[in-house]
Structures are given as structure tokens and as C-alpha cells.
Motif scaffolding. Sequence first.
Motif, PDB file in Angstrom:
ATOM      1  N   SER A  63       0.837  -1.195   0.000  1.00  0.00           N
ATOM      2  CA  SER A  63       0.000   0.000   0.000  1.00  0.00           C
ATOM      3  C   SER A  63       0.875   1.248   0.000  1.00  0.00           C
ATOM      4  N   PHE A  64       1.865   1.269   0.866  1.00  0.00           N
ATOM      5  CA  PHE A  64       2.782   2.403   0.945  1.00  0.00           C
ATOM      6  C   PHE A  64       3.469   2.641  -0.392  1.00  0.00           C
ATOM      7  N   PHE A  65       4.068   1.596  -0.952  1.00  0.00           N
ATOM      8  CA  PHE A  65       4.823   1.767  -2.188  1.00  0.00           C
ATOM      9  C   PHE A  65       3.923   2.192  -3.341  1.00  0.00           C
ATOM     10  N   ASN A  66       2.728   1.624  -3.438  1.00  0.00           N
ATOM     11  CA  ASN A  66       1.806   2.026  -4.501  1.00  0.00           C
ATOM     12  C   ASN A  66       1.429   3.493  -4.366  1.00  0.00           C
ATOM     13  N   ARG A  67       1.133   3.939  -3.166  1.00  0.00           N
ATOM     14  CA  ARG A  67       0.778   5.341  -2.963  1.00  0.00           C
ATOM     15  C   ARG A  67       1.975   6.263  -3.186  1.00  0.00           C
TER      16      ARG A  67
END
Length: 95
Positions: A63-67
Motif C-alpha cells: 500500500s505504501f509503495f503504490n501510494r
Amino acid sequence: MDAVCRDFRSAPISEKEKALFGYLERLTLDPGSMRQEHADALKAAGWADADVFDAVSVVALFSFFNRWIDGCGVPDVPAGWYDARVKAMGDFKYS
């Protein structure tokens, strides 16, 4: 793997695994709805705290990396890049 990606609820996996995927789906789609009873249900299904911690960490990092990628405007790789990579380096399967 394909069946799980299509629909984990009908995939030929254990009820224990379905419970974990349901938990992770809720965490991904509606994180504000997470309550202690959801974690308790995983324990009742047979998951240890360490297992849940690892699974939640993976979901949180994705989630962090996608955002981060979306927010910083990092462009996607060109069409065909992944196929060329597999051809050149092989398929590093998660098995």
C-alpha cells in the motif's frame, strides 16, 4: 494461485487461508473498520500473532509503495518490459 487471485472465497484453499485473505481484504479496502474481533477471528482460525504481523506488514508495504509511486508520479514501465525481463532473467516464481 490463479484461482486465489480471481476469487479467494471460491478458490481451493483452506478456510484458515480464506479467513486471512478476508482480513487482508478488509485491511486494504476499509482499514478504518478494523476491530479487535477481526484479529480474534484469525486466532480462532489458527493463525499465530507472528503470521498475522507478517501478512499485515506485506499489505501495508505494498500500500505504501503504490501510494508513494502514484503520489510522486513515477511512470509505469514501457509496454513489454516485464515480458522482456522474464525472457532475459527467467521467471522468479514465489514458490
